[in-house]
Design an enzyme around this catalytic site. Sequence first.
Site, mmCIF file in Angstrom:
data_model
loop_
_atom_site.group_PDB
_atom_site.id
_atom_site.type_symbol
_atom_site.label_atom_id
_atom_site.label_comp_id
_atom_site.label_asym_id
_atom_site.label_seq_id
_atom_site.Cartn_x
_atom_site.Cartn_y
_atom_site.Cartn_z
ATOM 1 N N HIS A 70 23.503 76.556 19.734
ATOM 2 C CA HIS A 70 22.498 75.582 19.420
ATOM 3 C C HIS A 70 21.102 76.352 19.365
ATOM 4 O O HIS A 70 20.256 75.433 19.295
ATOM 5 C CB HIS A 70 22.451 74.573 20.542
ATOM 6 N N HIS A 71 21.263 77.694 18.798
ATOM 7 C CA HIS A 71 19.908 78.323 18.921
ATOM 8 C C HIS A 71 19.030 77.751 17.527
ATOM 9 O O HIS A 71 17.907 77.974 17.415
ATOM 10 C CB HIS A 71 20.101 79.843 18.910
ATOM 11 N N LYS A 76 26.623 73.927 12.137
ATOM 12 C CA LYS A 76 27.285 73.613 10.754
ATOM 13 C C LYS A 76 28.880 74.343 10.801
ATOM 14 O O LYS A 76 28.785 75.390 11.426
ATOM 15 C CB LYS A 76 26.639 74.493 9.726
ATOM 16 N N LYS A 100 27.744 84.401 10.971
ATOM 17 C CA LYS A 100 27.640 84.417 9.606
ATOM 18 C C LYS A 100 26.381 83.542 8.961
ATOM 19 O O LYS A 100 25.522 84.115 8.098
ATOM 20 C CB LYS A 100 28.628 83.383 8.772
ATOM 21 N N LYS A 112 32.615 74.457 14.118
ATOM 22 C CA LYS A 112 33.933 74.450 13.434
ATOM 23 C C LYS A 112 34.875 73.222 14.002
ATOM 24 O O LYS A 112 34.712 72.972 15.152
ATOM 25 C CB LYS A 112 34.764 75.672 13.743
ATOM 26 N N SER A 369 26.306 75.104 0.841
ATOM 27 C CA SER A 369 26.257 74.106 1.837
ATOM 28 C C SER A 369 24.688 73.724 2.322
ATOM 29 O O SER A 369 24.357 72.635 2.402
ATOM 30 C CB SER A 369 27.126 74.336 2.924
HETATM 31 P P1 NAD Z 1 42.705 76.360 0.782
HETATM 32 O O1 NAD Z 1 43.516 75.486 1.749
HETATM 33 O O2 NAD Z 1 42.022 75.934 -0.233
HETATM 34 O O3 NAD Z 1 43.890 77.402 0.420
HETATM 35 C C1 NAD Z 1 44.606 78.384 1.342
HETATM 36 C C2 NAD Z 1 45.644 79.129 0.393
HETATM 37 O O4 NAD Z 1 46.315 80.077 0.997
HETATM 38 C C3 NAD Z 1 46.747 77.938 -0.163
HETATM 39 O O5 NAD Z 1 46.762 78.062 -1.564
HETATM 40 C C4 NAD Z 1 47.767 78.255 0.713
HETATM 41 O O6 NAD Z 1 48.973 77.964 0.039
HETATM 42 C C5 NAD Z 1 47.718 79.805 1.003
HETATM 43 N N1 NAD Z 1 48.577 80.439 2.168
HETATM 44 C C6 NAD Z 1 48.724 79.837 3.151
HETATM 45 N N2 NAD Z 1 49.284 80.715 3.987
HETATM 46 C C7 NAD Z 1 49.504 81.799 3.264
HETATM 47 C C8 NAD Z 1 50.305 82.978 3.544
HETATM 48 N N3 NAD Z 1 50.839 83.246 4.534
HETATM 49 N N4 NAD Z 1 50.344 83.954 2.425
HETATM 50 C C9 NAD Z 1 49.790 83.661 1.330
HETATM 51 N N5 NAD Z 1 49.197 82.569 1.003
HETATM 52 C C10 NAD Z 1 49.086 81.630 1.892
HETATM 53 O O7 NAD Z 1 41.615 76.883 1.885
HETATM 54 P P2 NAD Z 1 40.228 77.805 1.441
HETATM 55 O O8 NAD Z 1 39.323 76.851 1.797
HETATM 56 O O9 NAD Z 1 40.737 78.597 0.426
HETATM 57 O O10 NAD Z 1 40.083 78.817 2.902
HETATM 58 C C11 NAD Z 1 40.905 80.115 3.158
HETATM 59 C C12 NAD Z 1 40.363 80.782 3.949
HETATM 60 O O11 NAD Z 1 38.883 81.136 3.836
HETATM 61 C C13 NAD Z 1 40.366 80.453 5.434
HETATM 62 O O12 NAD Z 1 40.446 81.222 6.312
HETATM 63 C C14 NAD Z 1 38.876 79.605 5.684
HETATM 64 O O13 NAD Z 1 38.652 79.446 7.008
HETATM 65 C C15 NAD Z 1 37.910 80.741 4.595
HETATM 66 N N6 NAD Z 1 36.784 79.970 4.119
HETATM 67 C C16 NAD Z 1 36.858 78.917 3.291
HETATM 68 C C17 NAD Z 1 35.665 78.382 3.149
HETATM 69 C C18 NAD Z 1 35.375 77.465 1.971
HETATM 70 O O14 NAD Z 1 34.450 77.206 1.479
HETATM 71 N N7 NAD Z 1 36.640 76.747 1.669
HETATM 72 C C19 NAD Z 1 34.352 79.255 3.480
HETATM 73 C C20 NAD Z 1 34.375 80.364 4.077
HETATM 74 C C21 NAD Z 1 35.704 80.687 4.752
#
Ligand code: NAD
Length: 478
Positions: A70-71, A76, A100, A112, A369
């Site tokens: 909470h700094h 978010k 981040k 989260k 965001s």
């Molecule tokens: P998403 O659900 O849109 O996509 C994830 C994809 O990974 C899916 O297509 C899924 O089928 C695939 N997948 C799952 N297990 C797998 C495996 N073992 N091997 C290969 N593919 C696999 O999710 P996202 O929003 O793209 O998030 C993906 C990562 O990015 C997560 O770690 C998330 O925390 C991180 N992230 C997302 C955002 C965002 O804006 N969406 C922002 C920062 C970080």
Amino acid sequence: MATNILIADQETHFFSDVCKNFDHAAQFTKHDAGLLDQIKSCNSVYRFRFPIRKGNSFEVIDAWRVEHSHHQSPTKGGIRYSEMVNEDEVMALAALMTYKCAIVNVPFGGAKGGIKINPKNYTVSELENITRRYTVELIKKNFIGPSIDVPAPDYGSGEREMSWIADTYATMNPGQLDAMGAVTGKPIALHGIAGRREATGRGVAIATRECVSVGEDMQRIGLLPGLSGKRVIVQGLGNVGYYSAKFLSEMGAIIVGLCEFEGAIYNENGLDIEAVFQHRKATGSILGYAAAIQEFANTMEGLEQPCDILVPAALENQITETNIRNIQAKIIVEGANGPTSPEAEAIFYANGGMIVPDMFANAGGVTVSYFEWLKNLSHVAFGRMNRRFEENSNLNLVNMVEGITGVALTPVQRSTIIKGASELELVNSGLEDTMIRSYHEIREIYKSNPEIGTLRNAAMVGAINKIAVSYQNLGIWP
Ligand code: NAD
């Protein structure tokens, strides 16, 4: 039984991995041990369970919201919908959000959320019930609000879920002017912002481009500078993976491999992302894509194929001591959160590679965001107030230059110069500026002391220093 042990094992890993990184980086700072402890700890961990109706029966859903720091206010972070979600993971992801945000100078604390379900096992209406009930639970405990804690999409959730959260929050807080600022990643028609959907992937691509643009670093790892012609493998064809691959290929890289959970495909001459995406949409699998030269039923094999850059963009813990020595890439750009274990990272650097860490590489999502939140609080789209004014000023300038020089510009040249910036252009420009500045800030720290060792440590050192200043300025009350 074996699966249970694996899950239990994972449950204790991720947060301690993040803390290991923190402790290592903290050695290169000069802060009081108590202050470091405060920065590292998760401030609030809310674990709850709620029932939903499924057919004629009830089901109890496990869920979490963690506010790590909470700094800065609000906190978010996204909400993960996954049957693998657990408290350790949500804590780790919340902590990563804090670092981040500090790295990219976004004035939020980290948070989260997690809902332990496989979305594929629920109807749309059941998912809506789960999402709305989750939101109500957060409201009851004051864990959501535009100045308190602002969720966003993560693995398994997207614009649709964010709409349900926004509507539930607004309904439960009638008359609250800033209610739409309680969640980001909303559709544009529901007070979202242009460019948010693709922001994380665009940020990953910009981060990669910046990394390979530094000649000195590329020489050290045996690559030529520049993205053009670099061979890239991407894991995950979801939001982050798809857009990372798309923008990297637009910037000149060649996407040679794609890995999804059902398997992986490879073609050293390049894969057409859009065509693979459409093939998967039509058939439910990336396997069977006609232009793939090689196919692997085991998705992990896909990560080990020849390439220059590997972008894990699916889940955590994909690159560990067991497979790191088989990875042929020279650079790993972490689109996902926590895809590389600390042990694997040490081996990769020792073997002459470098890793662009998650807490910077995938910060494009939270950056945009932040822009969405600002738009929601100001109740006006970016560019609306000044675009016409800018265009008129540019028009006067062009007329004046043409008058003085006697040279008439072509209609295309005129409209390119005159055109004022749209919301999307402003968002993309703000995102690009953030990613470029942050990369070089991290790299400066990395270069300043060889003992820092990795870009992740450097990013963490920068984050700790900024958060420490916030805490010192705030003081402790009472
Ligand atoms: P998403 O659900 O849109 O996509 C994830 C994809 O990974 C899916 O297509 C899924 O089928 C695939 N997948 C799952 N297990 C797998 C495996 N073992 N091997 C290969 N593919 C696999 O999710 P996202 O929003 O793209 O998030 C993906 C990562 O990015 C997560 O770690 C998330 O925390 C991180 N992230 C997302 C955002 C965002 O804006 N969406 C922002 C920062 C970080």
